[in-house]
Design a protein around this motif. Sequence first.
Motif, PDB file in Angstrom:
ATOM      1  N   VAL A  76      -9.437  11.700  -2.265  1.00  0.00           N
ATOM      2  CA  VAL A  76     -10.489  10.610  -2.749  1.00  0.00           C
ATOM      3  C   VAL A  76      -9.701   9.358  -3.043  1.00  0.00           C
ATOM      4  O   VAL A  76      -8.723   9.289  -3.392  1.00  0.00           O
ATOM      5  CB  VAL A  76     -11.024  11.021  -4.267  1.00  0.00           C
ATOM      6  CG1 VAL A  76     -11.980  10.245  -4.896  1.00  0.00           C
ATOM      7  CG2 VAL A  76     -11.553  12.192  -4.321  1.00  0.00           C
ATOM      8  N   PRO A  77     -10.141   8.153  -2.541  1.00  0.00           N
ATOM      9  CA  PRO A  77      -9.713   7.052  -2.388  1.00  0.00           C
ATOM     10  C   PRO A  77      -9.195   6.447  -3.703  1.00  0.00           C
ATOM     11  O   PRO A  77     -10.115   6.659  -4.564  1.00  0.00           O
ATOM     12  CB  PRO A  77     -10.527   5.951  -1.715  1.00  0.00           C
ATOM     13  CG  PRO A  77     -11.286   6.944  -0.822  1.00  0.00           C
ATOM     14  CD  PRO A  77     -11.565   8.204  -1.585  1.00  0.00           C
ATOM     15  N   MET A  78      -8.103   5.657  -3.820  1.00  0.00           N
ATOM     16  CA  MET A  78      -7.841   5.133  -5.211  1.00  0.00           C
ATOM     17  C   MET A  78      -7.694   3.446  -4.748  1.00  0.00           C
ATOM     18  O   MET A  78      -7.476   2.989  -4.062  1.00  0.00           O
ATOM     19  CB  MET A  78      -6.295   5.702  -5.278  1.00  0.00           C
ATOM     20  CG  MET A  78      -6.025   6.818  -5.826  1.00  0.00           C
ATOM     21  SD  MET A  78      -4.504   7.337  -5.941  1.00  0.00           S
ATOM     22  CE  MET A  78      -3.902   6.667  -7.363  1.00  0.00           C
ATOM     23  N   ASP A  79      -7.694   2.838  -6.084  1.00  0.00           N
ATOM     24  CA  ASP A  79      -7.409   1.471  -6.008  1.00  0.00           C
ATOM     25  C   ASP A  79      -6.506   1.357  -7.142  1.00  0.00           C
ATOM     26  O   ASP A  79      -5.882   2.569  -7.742  1.00  0.00           O
ATOM     27  CB  ASP A  79      -8.613   0.541  -6.454  1.00  0.00           C
ATOM     28  CG  ASP A  79      -9.155   0.812  -7.673  1.00  0.00           C
ATOM     29  OD1 ASP A  79      -8.634   1.320  -8.528  1.00  0.00           O
ATOM     30  OD2 ASP A  79     -10.262   0.575  -7.948  1.00  0.00           O
ATOM     31  N   HIS A  80      -5.763   0.388  -7.845  1.00  0.00           N
ATOM     32  CA  HIS A  80      -4.861   0.277  -8.976  1.00  0.00           C
ATOM     33  C   HIS A  80      -5.219   0.828 -10.257  1.00  0.00           C
ATOM     34  O   HIS A  80      -4.134   1.151 -11.121  1.00  0.00           O
ATOM     35  CB  HIS A  80      -4.520  -1.292  -8.909  1.00  0.00           C
ATOM     36  CG  HIS A  80      -3.681  -1.573  -7.759  1.00  0.00           C
ATOM     37  ND1 HIS A  80      -2.299  -1.898  -8.167  1.00  0.00           N
ATOM     38  CD2 HIS A  80      -3.738  -1.874  -6.590  1.00  0.00           C
ATOM     39  CE1 HIS A  80      -1.624  -2.099  -6.783  1.00  0.00           C
ATOM     40  NE2 HIS A  80      -2.610  -2.189  -6.027  1.00  0.00           N
ATOM     41  N   ASN A  81      -6.527   1.191 -10.458  1.00  0.00           N
ATOM     42  CA  ASN A  81      -6.929   1.867 -11.494  1.00  0.00           C
ATOM     43  C   ASN A  81      -6.880   3.378 -11.464  1.00  0.00           C
ATOM     44  O   ASN A  81      -7.666   3.885 -12.285  1.00  0.00           O
ATOM     45  CB  ASN A  81      -8.106   1.423 -12.205  1.00  0.00           C
ATOM     46  CG  ASN A  81      -7.845  -0.116 -12.741  1.00  0.00           C
ATOM     47  OD1 ASN A  81      -7.043  -0.433 -13.365  1.00  0.00           O
ATOM     48  ND2 ASN A  81      -8.635  -1.042 -12.576  1.00  0.00           N
ATOM     49  N   PRO A 124      -2.479  11.323 -13.444  1.00  0.00           N
ATOM     50  CA  PRO A 124      -3.065  10.035 -14.169  1.00  0.00           C
ATOM     51  C   PRO A 124      -1.853   9.055 -14.420  1.00  0.00           C
ATOM     52  O   PRO A 124      -2.107   8.081 -14.480  1.00  0.00           O
ATOM     53  CB  PRO A 124      -3.902  10.595 -15.259  1.00  0.00           C
ATOM     54  CG  PRO A 124      -4.025  12.012 -15.063  1.00  0.00           C
ATOM     55  CD  PRO A 124      -2.998  12.512 -14.409  1.00  0.00           C
ATOM     56  N   ASN A 125      -0.680   9.680 -14.660  1.00  0.00           N
ATOM     57  CA  ASN A 125       0.507   8.867 -15.381  1.00  0.00           C
ATOM     58  C   ASN A 125       1.452   8.514 -14.377  1.00  0.00           C
ATOM     59  O   ASN A 125       2.050   9.677 -13.770  1.00  0.00           O
ATOM     60  CB  ASN A 125       1.003   9.416 -16.562  1.00  0.00           C
ATOM     61  CG  ASN A 125      -0.163   9.473 -17.830  1.00  0.00           C
ATOM     62  OD1 ASN A 125      -0.897   8.607 -17.715  1.00  0.00           O
ATOM     63  ND2 ASN A 125      -0.194  10.526 -18.447  1.00  0.00           N
ATOM     64  N   PHE A 126       1.800   7.354 -13.838  1.00  0.00           N
ATOM     65  CA  PHE A 126       3.225   6.972 -12.980  1.00  0.00           C
ATOM     66  C   PHE A 126       3.043   7.887 -11.897  1.00  0.00           C
ATOM     67  O   PHE A 126       3.904   8.572 -11.468  1.00  0.00           O
ATOM     68  CB  PHE A 126       4.184   7.068 -13.844  1.00  0.00           C
ATOM     69  CG  PHE A 126       3.957   6.615 -15.178  1.00  0.00           C
ATOM     70  CD1 PHE A 126       3.506   5.319 -15.392  1.00  0.00           C
ATOM     71  CD2 PHE A 126       4.484   7.297 -16.221  1.00  0.00           C
ATOM     72  CE1 PHE A 126       3.360   4.915 -16.866  1.00  0.00           C
ATOM     73  CE2 PHE A 126       4.070   6.991 -17.732  1.00  0.00           C
ATOM     74  CZ  PHE A 126       3.749   5.658 -18.093  1.00  0.00           C
ATOM     75  N   GLN A 127       1.889   7.835 -11.103  1.00  0.00           N
ATOM     76  CA  GLN A 127       1.719   8.837  -9.933  1.00  0.00           C
ATOM     77  C   GLN A 127       2.691   8.908  -9.031  1.00  0.00           C
ATOM     78  O   GLN A 127       3.417   7.827  -8.765  1.00  0.00           O
ATOM     79  CB  GLN A 127       0.310   8.662  -9.527  1.00  0.00           C
ATOM     80  CG  GLN A 127      -0.478   9.618  -8.506  1.00  0.00           C
ATOM     81  CD  GLN A 127      -0.833   9.184  -7.242  1.00  0.00           C
ATOM     82  OE1 GLN A 127      -0.286   8.251  -6.570  1.00  0.00           O
ATOM     83  NE2 GLN A 127      -1.788   9.922  -6.623  1.00  0.00           N
ATOM     84  N   ARG A 166     -11.491   5.012 -16.773  1.00  0.00           N
ATOM     85  CA  ARG A 166     -11.545   6.025 -15.255  1.00  0.00           C
ATOM     86  C   ARG A 166     -11.345   7.592 -15.862  1.00  0.00           C
ATOM     87  O   ARG A 166     -11.953   8.425 -15.115  1.00  0.00           O
ATOM     88  CB  ARG A 166     -10.534   5.890 -14.218  1.00  0.00           C
ATOM     89  CG  ARG A 166     -10.738   4.403 -13.647  1.00  0.00           C
ATOM     90  CD  ARG A 166     -11.559   4.529 -12.533  1.00  0.00           C
ATOM     91  NE  ARG A 166     -11.821   2.881 -11.714  1.00  0.00           N
ATOM     92  CZ  ARG A 166     -11.389   2.663 -10.838  1.00  0.00           C
ATOM     93  NH1 ARG A 166     -10.172   3.426 -10.078  1.00  0.00           N
ATOM     94  NH2 ARG A 166     -11.667   1.422 -10.396  1.00  0.00           N
ATOM     95  N   ARG A 167     -10.483   7.860 -16.631  1.00  0.00           N
ATOM     96  CA  ARG A 167     -10.048   9.190 -17.185  1.00  0.00           C
ATOM     97  C   ARG A 167     -11.348   9.569 -17.830  1.00  0.00           C
ATOM     98  O   ARG A 167     -11.722  11.015 -17.623  1.00  0.00           O
ATOM     99  CB  ARG A 167      -9.120   9.091 -18.024  1.00  0.00           C
ATOM    100  CG  ARG A 167      -7.653   8.861 -17.588  1.00  0.00           C
ATOM    101  CD  ARG A 167      -6.531   8.692 -18.612  1.00  0.00           C
ATOM    102  NE  ARG A 167      -5.747   7.867 -18.106  1.00  0.00           N
ATOM    103  CZ  ARG A 167      -4.250   8.173 -18.171  1.00  0.00           C
ATOM    104  NH1 ARG A 167      -3.665   9.374 -18.784  1.00  0.00           N
ATOM    105  NH2 ARG A 167      -3.419   7.393 -17.349  1.00  0.00           N
TER     106      ARG A 167
END
Length: 405
Positions: A145-150, A178-181, A192-193
């Motif tokens: 699933v694509p991500m952006d900066h959030n 979710p954290n510091f991937q 988003r979460r």
Amino acid sequence: MSAYLNKLSTLGENLHGSEIRRLFATSMRPGIISFAGGMPDPGSFPAKKVAELLEKLLLDRGDLYLQYGPSSGTTEGIAAAINRMRRRDIITGADEVIMTSGSQQAIDLMTRIFIDPGDMILVEEPTFIGALGTFRNGKARIEGVPMDHNGIIPEELVNILANARKNGYRVKFMYLLPNFQNPTGLTMSVQRRERVLQIAEDYDFLIFEDDPYGELWFTGGLDGVRPIKSLDRNGRVIYTSSFSKIISPGIRLGWIAASSWLIERFDMGKQMLDVCTNPLMQAVAYELCIDGFLDAHIEKLRQIYSSRAQTMLDALTRFMPEGVSWTRPNGGFFIWVTLPEHIDALHMLDKALSHDVVYVIGSAFYAGSGNNNTLRISFCHESEEIIAEGIKRLGDAVKEYLVRN
Ligand SMILES: Cc1ncc(COP(=O)(O)O)c(C=O)c1O
């Protein structure tokens, strides 16, 4: 070797090591600066404190700690995991936790318990290479699933889910960091979460949340990095974390938090894998947790890693040519670098090696192909001086490569 070839299982035949492990040998070459691994700073391991604890524990109760323990974990190990989760606003009972040999084993157990060949697992694009390998070995159909900066983009997630439904695929779970991937260093926004948890409810899939870096923030504290598990009211989130990055990876200690019903299944799965997690190390982790030592230790780790990250970011600004961009993590171990579109980070690796610096190619972290112009660098292992020198070398390699390509 020919004696083995026609006897291997399909899995045995298709096993392939991770890109990072492959680079490991190269990065041990004298003079090489390695930004490839995700190994914690060895100078920060609490060796003296652990040595004192080991002596005390073994002299007092060697009969107990050198014996087999319960498959789900010892009372101490489970209490240590609960202690860490409470600091992350996750409240669980002792019957909702199983101790594992690192969170890598949690990923393996999760795959064994939930995945039949062809079942669909959703992952962030890019994601942790060790999880991708395990999901592949489990013959899952992995969809990025694509991500952006959030973090992952909810609209993209919904499209993928709708398509999966149309094509008859069962999405069992989504694996999220979710954290510091690892590998991007990015953190998923709180909105988003909440949204992803709601989508999981709507489309009826589980969330498998992996949080080994969650306590290693640089600024801001717990706000903004509360695990999705802390929002979960319906047992939809299966949470894993680890002592690898906050004590040491060599102690091989992680855990899973889930409903007690599921913990029983994991327990039965673990009995067949390695019987139990090391009881001695569970006792060590407990002792480090209860007297406040680990809280103070983590505070020191935050300072070390935050300072190294800043050194790396400053050096990137100074030494990288125009057209190169990177993430600015607020915790964890990693920075993600994007090169100009036409540059292939795999081809560029030879140039980097000729400058005695090494990274991991970004495409290794994708479920699919492409994204060849990305790479991951870690700031966790090297000193600030070496980090600055290594980024200078990497900058030189990129500039030379750009001139010729
Ligand atoms: C995101 C993530 N999950 C899991 C692991 C596995 O860690 P361990 O098995 O040492 O707990 C790692 C290790 O680098 C990681 O980065």
